[in-house]
Design an enzyme around this catalytic site. Structure first.
Site, PDB file in Angstrom:
ATOM      1  CG  HIS A 100     -18.950   4.357 -10.395  1.00  0.00           C
ATOM      2  ND1 HIS A 100     -19.273   5.460  -9.644  1.00  0.00           N
ATOM      3  CD2 HIS A 100     -19.263   3.285  -9.623  1.00  0.00           C
ATOM      4  CE1 HIS A 100     -19.774   5.070  -8.475  1.00  0.00           C
ATOM      5  NE2 HIS A 100     -19.779   3.757  -8.438  1.00  0.00           N
TER       6      HIS A 100
ATOM      7  NE  ARG B 195     -13.986   3.866  -0.227  1.00  0.00           N
ATOM      8  CZ  ARG B 195     -14.754   4.817   0.282  1.00  0.00           C
ATOM      9  NH1 ARG B 195     -15.538   5.550  -0.491  1.00  0.00           N
ATOM     10  NH2 ARG B 195     -14.744   5.031   1.583  1.00  0.00           N
TER      11      ARG B 195
ATOM     12  CD  GLU C 153     -27.225   9.900  -7.479  1.00  0.00           C
ATOM     13  OE1 GLU C 153     -26.389   8.982  -7.512  1.00  0.00           O
ATOM     14  OE2 GLU C 153     -27.630  10.390  -6.412  1.00  0.00           O
TER      15      GLU C 153
ATOM     16  CB  VAL D 169     -32.249  11.937   1.703  1.00  0.00           C
ATOM     17  CG1 VAL D 169     -32.774  11.426   0.368  1.00  0.00           C
ATOM     18  CG2 VAL D 169     -32.421  10.892   2.790  1.00  0.00           C
TER      19      VAL D 169
ATOM     20  CG  ASP E 296      -2.099   0.875   1.180  1.00  0.00           C
ATOM     21  OD1 ASP E 296      -3.210   0.358   1.321  1.00  0.00           O
ATOM     22  OD2 ASP E 296      -1.931   2.101   0.979  1.00  0.00           O
TER      23      ASP E 296
ATOM     24  CB  THR F 172     -17.910  -0.692  -8.371  1.00  0.00           C
ATOM     25  OG1 THR F 172     -19.076  -0.043  -7.912  1.00  0.00           O
ATOM     26  CG2 THR F 172     -17.559  -0.127  -9.741  1.00  0.00           C
TER      27      THR F 172
ATOM     28  CB  SER G 235     -18.470   8.994 -10.719  1.00  0.00           C
ATOM     29  OG  SER G 235     -17.841   7.773 -10.343  1.00  0.00           O
TER      30      SER G 235
ATOM     31  CG  ASN H 192      -3.958   5.601  -7.926  1.00  0.00           C
ATOM     32  OD1 ASN H 192      -2.777   5.432  -7.642  1.00  0.00           O
ATOM     33  ND2 ASN H 192      -4.937   5.054  -7.230  1.00  0.00           N
TER      34      ASN H 192
ATOM     35  CE  LYS I 273     -12.873   0.111  -8.583  1.00  0.00           C
ATOM     36  NZ  LYS I 273     -11.985  -0.825  -7.925  1.00  0.00           N
TER      37      LYS I 273
HETATM   38  P1  NAD Z   1      -9.774   2.654   0.600  1.00  0.00           P
HETATM   39  O1  NAD Z   1      -9.461   3.952  -0.051  1.00  0.00           O
HETATM   40  O2  NAD Z   1     -10.090   2.646   2.059  1.00  0.00           O
HETATM   41  O3  NAD Z   1      -8.566   1.629   0.356  1.00  0.00           O
HETATM   42  C1  NAD Z   1      -7.785   1.603  -0.799  1.00  0.00           C
HETATM   43  C2  NAD Z   1      -6.344   1.400  -0.385  1.00  0.00           C
HETATM   44  O4  NAD Z   1      -5.544   1.358  -1.565  1.00  0.00           O
HETATM   45  C3  NAD Z   1      -5.829   2.559   0.474  1.00  0.00           C
HETATM   46  O5  NAD Z   1      -5.185   2.067   1.621  1.00  0.00           O
HETATM   47  C4  NAD Z   1      -4.854   3.296  -0.448  1.00  0.00           C
HETATM   48  O6  NAD Z   1      -3.780   3.897   0.266  1.00  0.00           O
HETATM   49  C5  NAD Z   1      -4.394   2.178  -1.381  1.00  0.00           C
HETATM   50  N1  NAD Z   1      -3.965   2.637  -2.702  1.00  0.00           N
HETATM   51  C6  NAD Z   1      -4.646   3.438  -3.572  1.00  0.00           C
HETATM   52  N2  NAD Z   1      -3.902   3.647  -4.680  1.00  0.00           N
HETATM   53  C7  NAD Z   1      -2.746   2.942  -4.524  1.00  0.00           C
HETATM   54  C8  NAD Z   1      -1.583   2.766  -5.306  1.00  0.00           C
HETATM   55  N3  NAD Z   1      -1.429   3.374  -6.485  1.00  0.00           N
HETATM   56  N4  NAD Z   1      -0.601   1.974  -4.842  1.00  0.00           N
HETATM   57  C9  NAD Z   1      -0.718   1.353  -3.626  1.00  0.00           C
HETATM   58  N5  NAD Z   1      -1.783   1.499  -2.830  1.00  0.00           N
HETATM   59  C10 NAD Z   1      -2.794   2.290  -3.269  1.00  0.00           C
HETATM   60  O7  NAD Z   1     -10.951   1.985  -0.228  1.00  0.00           O
HETATM   61  P2  NAD Z   1     -11.851   0.724   0.119  1.00  0.00           P
HETATM   62  O8  NAD Z   1     -13.177   1.209   0.536  1.00  0.00           O
HETATM   63  O9  NAD Z   1     -11.101  -0.217   0.967  1.00  0.00           O
HETATM   64  O10 NAD Z   1     -12.015   0.095  -1.327  1.00  0.00           O
HETATM   65  C11 NAD Z   1     -11.120  -0.912  -1.779  1.00  0.00           C
HETATM   66  C12 NAD Z   1     -11.537  -1.369  -3.163  1.00  0.00           C
HETATM   67  O11 NAD Z   1     -12.861  -1.879  -3.104  1.00  0.00           O
HETATM   68  C13 NAD Z   1     -11.548  -0.234  -4.178  1.00  0.00           C
HETATM   69  O12 NAD Z   1     -10.979  -0.656  -5.380  1.00  0.00           O
HETATM   70  C14 NAD Z   1     -13.018   0.079  -4.346  1.00  0.00           C
HETATM   71  O13 NAD Z   1     -13.258   0.526  -5.636  1.00  0.00           O
HETATM   72  C15 NAD Z   1     -13.686  -1.241  -4.062  1.00  0.00           C
HETATM   73  N6  NAD Z   1     -15.037  -1.074  -3.514  1.00  0.00           N
HETATM   74  C16 NAD Z   1     -15.254  -0.414  -2.344  1.00  0.00           C
HETATM   75  C17 NAD Z   1     -16.553  -0.250  -1.866  1.00  0.00           C
HETATM   76  C18 NAD Z   1     -16.873   0.495  -0.594  1.00  0.00           C
HETATM   77  O14 NAD Z   1     -18.069   0.715  -0.314  1.00  0.00           O
HETATM   78  N7  NAD Z   1     -15.897   0.883   0.199  1.00  0.00           N
HETATM   79  C19 NAD Z   1     -17.627  -0.785  -2.603  1.00  0.00           C
HETATM   80  C20 NAD Z   1     -17.372  -1.442  -3.806  1.00  0.00           C
HETATM   81  C21 NAD Z   1     -16.075  -1.578  -4.248  1.00  0.00           C
HETATM   82  N1  USQ Z   2     -26.299   9.568  -0.967  1.00  0.00           N
HETATM   83  C1  USQ Z   2     -27.251  10.291  -0.255  1.00  0.00           C
HETATM   84  N2  USQ Z   2     -26.847  10.920   0.871  1.00  0.00           N
HETATM   85  C2  USQ Z   2     -25.558  10.877   1.335  1.00  0.00           C
HETATM   86  C3  USQ Z   2     -24.605  10.130   0.601  1.00  0.00           C
HETATM   87  C4  USQ Z   2     -25.011   9.507  -0.549  1.00  0.00           C
HETATM   88  O1  USQ Z   2     -28.418  10.351  -0.623  1.00  0.00           O
HETATM   89  O2  USQ Z   2     -25.278  11.489   2.378  1.00  0.00           O
HETATM   90  C5  USQ Z   2     -26.713   8.850  -2.188  1.00  0.00           C
HETATM   91  C6  USQ Z   2     -25.876   9.193  -3.413  1.00  0.00           C
HETATM   92  O3  USQ Z   2     -26.368  10.357  -4.048  1.00  0.00           O
HETATM   93  C7  USQ Z   2     -26.013   7.912  -4.225  1.00  0.00           C
HETATM   94  C8  USQ Z   2     -26.123   6.822  -3.173  1.00  0.00           C
HETATM   95  O4  USQ Z   2     -26.476   7.477  -1.957  1.00  0.00           O
HETATM   96  O5  USQ Z   2     -27.205   7.923  -4.936  1.00  0.00           O
HETATM   97  C9  USQ Z   2     -24.862   6.025  -2.959  1.00  0.00           C
HETATM   98  O6  USQ Z   2     -23.773   6.889  -2.670  1.00  0.00           O
HETATM   99  P1  USQ Z   2     -22.470   6.326  -1.925  1.00  0.00           P
HETATM  100  O7  USQ Z   2     -21.532   7.473  -1.715  1.00  0.00           O
HETATM  101  O8  USQ Z   2     -22.874   5.539  -0.737  1.00  0.00           O
HETATM  102  O9  USQ Z   2     -21.904   5.259  -2.974  1.00  0.00           O
HETATM  103  P2  USQ Z   2     -21.080   5.423  -4.339  1.00  0.00           P
HETATM  104  O10 USQ Z   2     -20.755   6.825  -4.635  1.00  0.00           O
HETATM  105  O11 USQ Z   2     -21.816   4.679  -5.381  1.00  0.00           O
HETATM  106  O12 USQ Z   2     -19.712   4.686  -4.045  1.00  0.00           O
HETATM  107  C10 USQ Z   2     -19.538   3.640  -3.062  1.00  0.00           C
HETATM  108  C11 USQ Z   2     -18.038   3.437  -2.881  1.00  0.00           C
HETATM  109  C12 USQ Z   2     -17.427   2.936  -4.188  1.00  0.00           C
HETATM  110  C13 USQ Z   2     -18.161   1.692  -4.657  1.00  0.00           C
HETATM  111  C14 USQ Z   2     -19.652   1.934  -4.780  1.00  0.00           C
HETATM  112  C15 USQ Z   2     -20.419   0.660  -5.018  1.00  0.00           C
HETATM  113  O13 USQ Z   2     -17.421   4.651  -2.466  1.00  0.00           O
HETATM  114  O14 USQ Z   2     -16.051   2.632  -3.987  1.00  0.00           O
HETATM  115  O15 USQ Z   2     -17.666   1.291  -5.908  1.00  0.00           O
HETATM  116  O16 USQ Z   2     -20.149   2.446  -3.518  1.00  0.00           O
HETATM  117  S1  USQ Z   2     -21.802   0.897  -6.054  1.00  0.00           S
HETATM  118  O17 USQ Z   2     -22.535   2.072  -5.586  1.00  0.00           O
HETATM  119  O18 USQ Z   2     -22.615  -0.293  -5.950  1.00  0.00           O
HETATM  120  O19 USQ Z   2     -21.289   1.115  -7.387  1.00  0.00           O
END
Ligand code: NAD
Ligand code: USQ
Length: 397
Positions: free
Chosen positions: A190, A101, A332, A262, A31, A145, A187, A119, A193
């Site tokens: 997204h 992310r 959206e 919301v 990381d 995602t 976005s 990145n 991804k």
């Molecule tokens: P996060 O930001 O907490 O963790 C990502 C980690 O990757 C961080 O520790 C960051 O320092 C590291 N990182 C980023 N770029 C890097 C690079 N170039 N080299 C080395 N390390 C790097 O995010 P998260 O919530 O843990 O998400 C992890 C993965 O899961 C992401 O790819 C995200 O798209 C996916 N994901 C997350 C969610 C969610 O709700 N959190 C939902 C769906 C998918």
């Molecule tokens: N939203 C609200 N109020 C808030 C925050 C968000 O109404 O205070 C709404 C947003 O407008 C959106 C929805 O909630 O319609 C989801 O937003 P989010 O920030 O919870 O989720 P998103 O931006 O889609 O991203 C998160 C993670 C991302 C992951 C994704 C999965 O940050 O890394 O890929 O969820 S998914 O949504 O299924 O693509």
């Protein structure tokens, strides 16, 4: 199994690294700590007091006797070191979380759009090119995602796990083909991804790289059995307008008495999964990799779907905190259907945590416990998706 966890200091990566280590796997984390630096840039901190990475690892060793190695490495900028780490650690599998992310962060400015693309896309490509250069048969599990499918494109039709069967008219008759489901990102984040998907498809076809792509929904919750062992192992909890995800934001807002924010009508339907299930799904995916030469294996990593306003109503009923409907800062659909096929993990034995089980516990154990660490000025989302959209003011001081 030897597992390299890229992005293993993050919200999903850290509990996954601990879960795999506890299960007896030999784990190395790589990381570049960029997520911690973005907190500094945004002048906000995780609601939970996360400890420096070496303190986390020492606490894990102290409690379990297990060693997790750590490499500070930038996947996108240090190709030679990526190659070196793969050759040295010779992992059976790499779990790839190492991307920027947050959708709102990716939409803040030209600088963050470019950073997110550079990145995420270069990082994923470096990993694939390096695996091929090593000549090793390393399986990749990537966190993708649900947002690659977009929201509402196929109405209430079930979203398949990755592939759509289509019929192509030809002069000789209909050809049946399986194609990647059309990409429809909402976005810049997204979009990266959806680009990752093409990189995986190419390297699987050309080089036989074995890839599993997990199309994960929004992760909620904080702790897993492993991160709860000691406060030094606690997982991060993002609540700010850019990195906080909707349900964890509502949980935190309810705990401090902030109106539940919301966006728009709250008619957006999204898919959710608890962090405890995220780590189990990754273990299940590692145990069931595709065979060399097979197409990318796609799972929808989702356990429940909810409309945002239904979530807010649920949290409001539970806590008595009011709901506020703010102008939506994102571009959206105001309302959408979401019917997700999620058979593959259930078939592998996943027994999901539901919202009704975990919500109250999460509010008490995390939201209330760490409420004093909240910065009220970071709660309302201020990043708008395009010029001229309305920015909401702070609701509490
Ligand atoms: P996060 O930001 O907490 O963790 C990502 C980690 O990757 C961080 O520790 C960051 O320092 C590291 N990182 C980023 N770029 C890097 C690079 N170039 N080299 C080395 N390390 C790097 O995010 P998260 O919530 O843990 O998400 C992890 C993965 O899961 C992401 O790819 C995200 O798209 C996916 N994901 C997350 C969610 C969610 O709700 N959190 C939902 C769906 C998918
Ligand atoms: N939203 C609200 N109020 C808030 C925050 C968000 O109404 O205070 C709404 C947003 O407008 C959106 C929805 O909630 O319609 C989801 O937003 P989010 O920030 O919870 O989720 P998103 O931006 O889609 O991203 C998160 C993670 C991302 C992951 C994704 C999965 O940050 O890394 O890929 O969820 S998914 O949504 O299924 O693509």
């Amino acid at each position: 199994m030897r597992v390299l966890v890229l992005g293993g200091d993050g919200f999903c990566g850290w509990p996954t690294a601990l879960h795999l280590s506890q299960a007896g796997h030999d784990v190395t984390i790589a990381d570049n700590l960029s997520r911690r630096f973005i907190d500094v840039e945004l002048e906000v901190e995780s609601l939970t007091p996360i400890r420096p990475v070496h303190e986390r690892l020492a606490a894990w060793r102290e409690h379990t006797g297990k060693e997790i190695r750590f490499v500070n490495l930038d996947l996108a900028r240090e190709y030679d070191r990526v190659l070196g780490v793969l050759l040295e650690s010779r992992p059976d599998a790499v779990v790839h979380f190492a991307e920027q992310r947050a959708a709102p962060y990716s939409m803040r400015s030209a600088k963050t759009k470019r950073y997110t693309v550079d990145n995420n896309v270069t990082g994923t490509h470096n990993l694939l090119a390096a695996i091929v250069e090593t000549g090793l048969d390393i399986a990749v599990v990537h966190l993708g995602t649900m947002g690659v499918y977009g929201y509402g494109w196929s109405g209430s039709a079930p979203i398949p796990e990755g592939y759509l069967t289509v019929h192509v008219p030809t002069p000789e008759g209909q050809l049946e083909r399986e194609i990647l489901h059309p990409a429809n990102p909402g976005s810049v984040y997204h979009m990266t991804k959806t680009l990752d998907q093409l990189l995986f498809a190419f390297y699987a076809k050309n080089d036989g790289v074995r890839v599993t792509d997990l199309h994960q929904g929004i992760v909620w919750g904080t702790q897993t059995p492993e991160t709860a062992i000691d406060e030094r192992l606690i997982n991060r909890f993002d609540y700010d307008g850019d990195f906080g995800t909707v349900l964890n934001r509502f949980i935190m807002q309810a705990a401090i008495g902030h109106p539940l924010t919301v966006h728009g009508t709250g008619g957006q339907t999204r898919a959710f999964i608890h962090i405890r299930d995220t780590v189990r799904c990754i273990e299940l995916a590692l145990d069931d990799p595709p065979v060399r030469g097979e197409q990318v294996s796609v799972f929808n990593q989702v356990t429940e779907t909810y409309q945002v306003r239904a979530l807010a109503e649920l949290v409001s009923r539970m806590t008595g905190v009011e709901i506020v409907y703010l102008p939506n800062p994102r571009k959206e659909a105001a309302e959408n259907d979401l019917n997700v096929t999620r058979d593959r993990f259930l078939a592998l034995g996943l027994n999901p945590t539901t919202l009704s089980e975990g919500l109250l516990e999460e509010t008490r154990e995390i939201g209330v416990k760490y409420a004093s660490r909240a910065d009220f000025s970071k709660i309302v989302a201020k990043t708008v998706w395009s010029a001229g959209m309305e920015v909401s003011p702070d609701l509490m001081r």
